[in-house]
Design a protein around this motif. Structure first.
Motif, short mmCIF file in Angstrom:
data_model
loop_
_atom_site.label_atom_id
_atom_site.label_comp_id
_atom_site.label_asym_id
_atom_site.label_seq_id
_atom_site.Cartn_x
_atom_site.Cartn_y
_atom_site.Cartn_z
N ASP A 60 -0.67 0.64 -8.70
CA ASP A 60 0.67 1.23 -8.71
C ASP A 60 0.72 2.61 -8.07
N LYS A 61 -0.23 2.92 -7.20
CA LYS A 61 -0.21 4.19 -6.49
C LYS A 61 0.99 4.25 -5.55
N PRO A 62 1.44 5.44 -5.20
CA PRO A 62 2.57 5.56 -4.27
C PRO A 62 2.18 5.13 -2.86
N VAL A 63 3.18 4.87 -2.05
CA VAL A 63 2.93 4.47 -0.67
C VAL A 63 2.18 5.58 0.07
N SER A 64 1.16 5.18 0.84
CA SER A 64 0.37 6.15 1.59
C SER A 64 0.43 5.90 3.09
N GLY A 65 0.56 4.64 3.48
CA GLY A 65 0.50 4.30 4.90
C GLY A 65 -0.90 4.39 5.47
N ALA A 66 -1.89 4.66 4.60
CA ALA A 66 -3.26 4.87 5.08
C ALA A 66 -4.14 3.65 4.88
N TYR A 67 -3.54 2.50 4.62
CA TYR A 67 -4.29 1.27 4.40
C TYR A 67 -4.88 0.73 5.71
N ARG A 68 -5.81 -0.21 5.57
CA ARG A 68 -6.38 -0.91 6.73
C ARG A 68 -5.92 -2.36 6.73
N THR A 69 -5.83 -2.97 7.91
CA THR A 69 -5.48 -4.38 8.02
C THR A 69 -6.42 -5.06 9.01
N ALA A 70 -6.52 -6.39 8.88
CA ALA A 70 -7.32 -7.17 9.82
C ALA A 70 -6.75 -8.58 9.89
N LEU A 71 -6.64 -9.11 11.09
CA LEU A 71 -6.15 -10.47 11.27
C LEU A 71 -7.25 -11.47 10.93
N GLY A 72 -6.93 -12.42 10.05
CA GLY A 72 -7.83 -13.53 9.79
C GLY A 72 -9.03 -13.23 8.92
N ARG A 73 -9.08 -12.07 8.30
CA ARG A 73 -10.22 -11.76 7.43
C ARG A 73 -9.83 -10.65 6.47
N ASN A 74 -10.67 -10.49 5.44
CA ASN A 74 -10.50 -9.39 4.51
C ASN A 74 -11.19 -8.15 5.04
N LEU A 75 -11.10 -7.05 4.29
CA LEU A 75 -11.62 -5.77 4.75
C LEU A 75 -12.92 -5.43 4.01
N ARG A 76 -13.95 -5.07 4.75
CA ARG A 76 -15.21 -4.68 4.14
C ARG A 76 -15.00 -3.47 3.21
N GLY A 77 -15.44 -3.61 1.98
CA GLY A 77 -15.27 -2.53 1.00
C GLY A 77 -13.87 -2.40 0.47
N GLY A 78 -12.98 -3.30 0.83
CA GLY A 78 -11.59 -3.21 0.40
C GLY A 78 -11.37 -3.91 -0.93
N THR A 79 -11.43 -3.16 -2.01
CA THR A 79 -11.31 -3.75 -3.34
C THR A 79 -9.92 -3.57 -3.96
N ALA A 80 -9.08 -2.73 -3.37
CA ALA A 80 -7.77 -2.47 -3.96
C ALA A 80 -6.81 -1.99 -2.89
N VAL A 81 -5.52 -2.08 -3.21
CA VAL A 81 -4.47 -1.54 -2.35
C VAL A 81 -3.21 -1.38 -3.20
N ALA A 82 -2.40 -0.40 -2.88
CA ALA A 82 -1.16 -0.16 -3.64
C ALA A 82 -0.10 -1.21 -3.29
N ARG A 83 0.62 -1.62 -4.31
CA ARG A 83 1.75 -2.54 -4.07
C ARG A 83 2.73 -1.94 -3.06
N ALA A 84 2.93 -0.64 -3.16
CA ALA A 84 3.85 0.03 -2.23
C ALA A 84 3.35 -0.06 -0.80
N ASP A 85 2.04 -0.01 -0.59
CA ASP A 85 1.50 -0.13 0.76
C ASP A 85 1.58 -1.56 1.28
N VAL A 86 1.42 -2.54 0.39
CA VAL A 86 1.61 -3.93 0.80
C VAL A 86 3.04 -4.13 1.31
N ALA A 87 4.01 -3.59 0.56
CA ALA A 87 5.40 -3.68 1.00
C ALA A 87 5.61 -2.98 2.34
N HIS A 88 5.02 -1.80 2.49
CA HIS A 88 5.12 -1.03 3.73
C HIS A 88 4.63 -1.86 4.91
N TYR A 89 3.49 -2.52 4.73
CA TYR A 89 2.95 -3.31 5.84
C TYR A 89 3.80 -4.55 6.10
#
Length: 221
Positions: free
Chosen positions: A173-202
């Motif tokens: 539930d962290k606020p939107v940061s816009g600092a997330y990472r994305t990748a087509l067709g795969r998950n992110l190395r070391g990516g264990t969490a992301v804010a709901r607000a950032d998912v919406a942003h993307y």
């Protein structure tokens, strides 16, 4: 853009609604309980766990795109997402709406389904700890949820629509940061969490990115 947001009062959906309105989009919110809306917005009452085709057609009529945050809250209601999304797809086809971006989950990348019976054993973005511990434990606890989301992805792949699925790991539930990472067709190395607000942003930004059409996109901090 004219956007229809499905499950607009849920964890990701409420951020989609707030951000879409802030960005100047013309929004229709699809909700089970309009009383949960905390702002004035055009809304359609519809429950995708028991879909009403006429309500869904009304919800997507004249939309440029659909954003779906619909999914199971937990194991107890796993199994609703695929049929609910199928009803949404049928409404979109009937109304001539082609673009949809939907929320899935990171473990779906290695979850078998009828349409994808032999996924990779390991996601290329998984590190050793996730492969040995995180993914197996998650499957034991939430396997039915991931199977439901995998079937939902099948529905979109077979829809003929311009679809994108976004696969976040653990949501916060962290606020939107816009600092997330994305990748087509795969998950992110070391990516264990992301804010709901950032998912919406993307998701909002993916709407206008043709490279994401027909793709599952990993997202993480």
């Amino acid at each position: 853009m004219r956007l229809t947001i499905v499950a607009a009062t849920g964890g990701v959906g409420r951020h989609l609604l707030d951000q879409a309105i802030a960005d100047g989009h013309d929004v229709t919110a699809v909700v089970r309980n309009p009383a949960k809306l905390d702002r004035e917005v055009r809304s359609v009452t519809a429950d995708l766990s028991a879909p009403d085709p006429a309500a869904l057609r009304a919800a997507v009529q004249d939309a440029d795109a659909v954003l779906s945050a619909f999914g199971p809250h937990g194991v107890s209601d796993a199994g609703v997402t695929a049929p609910g999304t199928r009803a949404l797809v049928e409404a979109m086809r009937a109304s001539g709406v082609r673009r949809i971006v939907a929320v899935s989950a990171a473990p779906v990348s290695t979850t078998p389904s009828a349409g994808r019976p032999h996924p990779p054993r390991h996601d290329p973005g998984e590190g050793p700890l996730m492969r040995r511990f995180g993914t197996p434990i998650g499957r034991r606890v939430l396997g039915r949820v991931f199977a439901d989301l995998a079937a939902m992805e099948d529905v979109l792949r077979e829809s003929g629509l311009d679809w994108t699925v976004v696969r976040p790991p653990r949501l916060t539930d962290k606020p939107v940061s816009g600092a997330y990472r994305t990748a087509l067709g795969r998950n992110l190395r070391g990516g264990t969490a992301v804010a709901r607000a950032d998912v919406a942003h993307y998701m909002l930004r993916a709407l206008a990115d043709p490279a994401t059409i027909g793709q599952a996109v990993g997202i993480a901090d």
